[in-house]
Design a protein around this motif. Structure first.
Motif, short mmCIF file in Angstrom:
data_model
loop_
_atom_site.label_atom_id
_atom_site.label_comp_id
_atom_site.label_asym_id
_atom_site.label_seq_id
_atom_site.Cartn_x
_atom_site.Cartn_y
_atom_site.Cartn_z
N SER A 21 0.70 -1.39 -0.19
CA SER A 21 -0.35 0.16 -0.13
C SER A 21 0.95 1.23 -0.05
N TYR A 67 -7.61 11.31 -4.62
CA TYR A 67 -8.32 10.27 -3.45
C TYR A 67 -9.01 9.57 -4.66
N ASN A 70 -6.16 6.45 -5.24
CA ASN A 70 -6.24 5.58 -3.48
C ASN A 70 -7.10 4.59 -3.81
N ARG A 71 -8.53 5.30 -3.46
CA ARG A 71 -9.91 4.43 -3.75
C ARG A 71 -9.76 3.55 -4.48
N PHE A 75 -6.11 1.05 -2.24
CA PHE A 75 -7.06 0.42 -0.81
C PHE A 75 -7.23 -0.38 -1.58
N ASN A 77 -10.73 0.35 -2.15
CA ASN A 77 -11.86 -0.03 -1.04
C ASN A 77 -13.59 0.51 -1.67
N ASP A 79 -15.74 2.01 0.25
CA ASP A 79 -17.06 2.57 1.08
C ASP A 79 -17.48 3.60 0.86
N GLN A 84 -16.07 9.84 3.22
CA GLN A 84 -14.56 9.16 2.57
C GLN A 84 -13.97 9.99 1.90
N ASN A 133 -4.13 8.25 5.47
CA ASN A 133 -5.13 7.70 4.82
C ASN A 133 -5.21 5.99 4.98
N TYR A 134 -4.17 5.80 5.80
CA TYR A 134 -3.61 4.01 5.88
C TYR A 134 -4.96 4.54 7.11
N PHE A 138 -8.85 5.18 4.77
CA PHE A 138 -8.90 3.73 4.07
C PHE A 138 -8.55 2.47 5.36
N SER A 141 -10.35 -0.88 4.79
CA SER A 141 -10.35 -1.85 3.27
C SER A 141 -8.56 -2.44 3.68
#
Length: 143
Positions: A21, A67, A70-71, A75, A77, A79, A84, A133-134, A138, A141
């Motif tokens: 990640s 964003y 990364n989403r 990650f 993710n 959500d 978020q 962020n980790y 996020f 995830s």
């Protein structure tokens, strides 16, 4: 004895998830860096607006792009986007505050070239951004 097949996916499976990640976040950050620097340069040196406003425009545009990358990729993710993204923007605004303070310190106090100051600030703020962020944005995830 059977032969072990070495593939890209096999090599990736050997990397701890948090470190993977971190690497993906860095790659995404590099994309954001290109966006950030390009827009900052354009607005500062071509349009001739205040360097801190130009920095904020570049930074904010890069944040929005980062964003979504990364989403979806870093990650993976799924959500709810609204909360978020609000959390991601909050983390990024804190990062922008740190970024601007570092640029001011390096450029005005230590009289280092603006773009070198900006690069140094980005490197320093990167660690804040990844950690927040980790562990916060996020977190659901995490693997």
């Amino acid at each position: 004895m059977s032969e072990q097949k070495f593939s890209f996916s096999y090599i990736l499976s050997l990397i701890p998830p948090r470190f993977l990640s971190f690497i993906k976040f860095g790659i995404t950050g590099a994309c954001g860096l290109v966006i950030d620097f390009s827009l900052t340069w354009f607005f500062k040196d071509v349009v001739h607006i205040n360097k801190f406003l130009a920095n904020a425009i570049g930074f904010t545009t890069a944040v929005i792009c980062n964003y979504f990358i990364n989403r979806l990729w870093t990650f993976r993710n799924k959500d709810e986007i609204g909360k978020q993204m609000a959390a991601f923007i909050t983390v990024s605004l804190i990062g922008l505050m740190f970024n601007s303070c570092f640029i001011y310190l390096f450029n005005h106090v230590f009289t280092i070239n603006f773009y070198i100051s900006k690069m140094m600030a980005i490197i320093l703020v990167f660690f804040w951004n990844f950690s927040a962020n980790y562990f916060f944005v996020f977190r659901s995830s995490k693997q």
